[in-house]
Design a protein around this motif. Sequence first.
Motif, PDB file in Angstrom:
ATOM      1  N   GLY A 596      -2.121  -3.288  -4.801  1.00 15.15           N
ATOM      2  CA  GLY A 596      -1.501  -2.155  -4.136  1.00 15.15           C
ATOM      3  C   GLY A 596      -2.366  -0.902  -4.195  1.00 15.15           C
ATOM      4  N   ALA A 597      -2.959  -0.663  -5.381  1.00 18.20           N
ATOM      5  CA  ALA A 597      -3.837   0.504  -5.535  1.00 18.20           C
ATOM      6  C   ALA A 597      -5.069   0.384  -4.647  1.00 18.20           C
ATOM      7  N   LEU A 598      -5.598  -0.837  -4.523  1.00 22.51           N
ATOM      8  CA  LEU A 598      -6.753  -1.057  -3.653  1.00 22.51           C
ATOM      9  C   LEU A 598      -6.388  -0.804  -2.191  1.00 22.51           C
ATOM     10  N   ALA A 599      -5.209  -1.288  -1.791  1.00 22.41           N
ATOM     11  CA  ALA A 599      -4.758  -1.047  -0.416  1.00 22.41           C
ATOM     12  C   ALA A 599      -4.561   0.444  -0.170  1.00 22.41           C
ATOM     13  N   GLN A 600      -4.042   1.134  -1.173  1.00 18.78           N
ATOM     14  CA  GLN A 600      -3.846   2.575  -1.048  1.00 18.78           C
ATOM     15  C   GLN A 600      -5.180   3.303  -0.905  1.00 18.78           C
ATOM     16  N   PHE A 602      -7.730   2.219   0.555  1.00 25.77           N
ATOM     17  CA  PHE A 602      -8.228   2.009   1.915  1.00 25.77           C
ATOM     18  C   PHE A 602      -7.344   2.677   2.964  1.00 25.77           C
ATOM     19  N   GLY A 603      -6.415   3.524   2.513  1.00 25.56           N
ATOM     20  CA  GLY A 603      -5.630   4.325   3.437  1.00 25.56           C
ATOM     21  C   GLY A 603      -4.309   3.727   3.859  1.00 25.56           C
ATOM     22  N   MET A 604      -3.934   2.583   3.312  1.00 26.80           N
ATOM     23  CA  MET A 604      -2.652   1.994   3.675  1.00 26.80           C
ATOM     24  C   MET A 604      -1.533   2.714   2.929  1.00 26.80           C
ATOM     25  N   PRO A 605      -0.368   2.887   3.568  1.00 26.75           N
ATOM     26  CA  PRO A 605       0.763   3.500   2.856  1.00 26.75           C
ATOM     27  C   PRO A 605       1.342   2.520   1.839  1.00 26.75           C
ATOM     28  N   VAL A 606       1.386   2.908   0.589  1.00 25.97           N
ATOM     29  CA  VAL A 606       1.873   2.054  -0.501  1.00 25.97           C
ATOM     30  C   VAL A 606       2.867   2.853  -1.324  1.00 25.97           C
ATOM     31  N   SER A 607       3.956   2.210  -1.696  1.00 27.31           N
ATOM     32  CA  SER A 607       4.974   2.875  -2.514  1.00 27.31           C
ATOM     33  C   SER A 607       5.227   2.056  -3.765  1.00 27.31           C
TER      34      SER A 607
END
Length: 647
Positions: A596-600, A602-607
């Motif tokens: 999740g942190a990696l996706a965040q 790269f600019g993806m919205p993560v909660s």
Amino acid sequence: MTALISLRDVTKTFHNGDFAVEVLHGISLDIAAGEFVAIIGQSGSGKSTLMNILGCLDQPTSGDYLIDGEPVAGFESDELAALRRRTFGFVFQSYNLIPTASARENVEVPAIYAGLPARDRQERAEALLGSLKLGDRLDHRPNQLSGGQQQRVSIARALMNGGRVILADEPTGALDSQSGEEVMALLRRMHGEGHTIILITHSREVAEAADRLIEIRDGRIVSDHARKARPSTEAAAGLKKAVKEGSAAIADVSEAVKMAFRALHANLFRTVLTLLGIVIGVGSVVAMLAIGTGAQNSVLDRISAMGSDLLLVRPSMANFRGGSGSFPVTLVPSDADAILDVPNVVFAVPEMTSSVTVRYGNIDYQTTANGTVPAFPRAKSWGLASGEFINQDDMDAYAPVAVLGQTVAKTLFLDGASPLGQYVLVNKIPFQVIGVMAEMGASAGGNDQDDVMLVPLSTGSMRLFGQRNVRTITVQVEDASAIDLTQDAIQSLLDERHKAEDTQITNMSSVREAFTETSNTMKLFLGSVAAISLLVGGIGVMNIMLVSVRERTREIGVRMATGARRRDILLQFLIEALVVSAIGGAIGVVLGLSVGALAQAFGMPVSFTAGPVALAFACSFLTGLVFGYLPARNASHLQPAVALGAD
């Protein structure tokens, strides 16, 4: 005087399908406290079966078995375990030490099931091993000890809970002559201290060390003669009292956890493979729900920013038959003016769009021109970064002015130069830049919302778009509770103006509800996909536990012989399954958060929320509990005599 052990007409029959084989035929026998008895017989004579019955590892088919005058028949498995724990100590030919435990830990096993505190049992184990000249071998595992040393550890284990009766099954059978003599000397010493010794052997030379010889042949006692008078029972009575004082009710749960870690470490590679299913499942749940929740929140935030009090009026596409790239001519700017007269309407913002080429200096850039009205920033909840927005004078004068989105401004005006007051060519028509919008970022669909240029609707219609129809009209209502009534009124107005049902109105609160429902369904789907990994992981846990039970059947028999009850065995193997699942769950949570942190990054919205993490970990724990129960139950229902005889 009442005999310590008494058998009356005991028989034992084994069944193999429809065949029944009687191994013991009416055995009657009394053994007094403090005796040293040798039961001698050749292989197949029934002496091992008799030993199992004497040690409460098995029960007779018929006849009576009494200990201290109390009949054993009818005892439940846990009552038999308590009797073994209080009364018997076992010395086996093959030692039957737990391979993953040290000498001290092996000796402590009976005291664990007696509930003796850790410090007390450690001190007693060390004292016993020291008295048997193994004080320097406390932390050695069985494979680091000689045969004679392993047998002495076995003897120390037999004495751990007092060992009123020591049952020694071929104790010298696997030893060289010198080690065998040392073991027999130890048995004689224990006899001198008041222990009742029952020696099972096929060797008459070994049996000669006993005070009483009982010969068994073909399941019957053929001779029984004492070489010495029966001893005084005072020492044995002292042992009985000591054992009563040292007995307890429950096994140590923390010890079961330590046993679980030892067993899992012994098969580390297999354990790691089992962990993978749990890790992937939990990691998938955490990562997917975090990314899915983030995307949902991002879109809902944008919808909320637009307001739940908005209506979006568009041409109806139901009956449109236009060609590619065309658009139905339905809505016109005057429709927006008419909508303003509907009660409860605050504003109505018409928009028309087209792709244009913008040039500044020697830079050409293709973007979208949006013709709109002064209320646009309010309708879209979109503020200005600098300059000013289109006003009514610009609309009335058909002014060639433009407000740029951040992407267009940064592309045309390099090195941070201010675009305010500058002229740009839009489809070769000069427009003066009067403002720059604040940054909005990407939309839920990934489109760059800042890649736009805003111009007066009147100017765009006449100079850029070459058409008078508008794509949409955004309407804000004053009282959101009456939005449905306002929507119906606007629809009726437009139907009457156009003399046709050629428009459709979208309620943004309905869009929010529909999107929330859709995204929740998608999250449920993603969670279900991840749950499949947990299911696979659970099957892996069950597999490793079934294999573990099979590989450690003899160990289970040893634990039962030393006093473990069914629930102790059930707890031990269940904890092993839970430990695997808990470790896999913890690693999976870390993995999911990392993804999740990696996706965040790269600019993806993560909660990230505690709910999905707790849910995933709880599911992994529940997986271990559910899939570990059957193997644990199978282990707990093994018969001690059968388990000890397993290869």
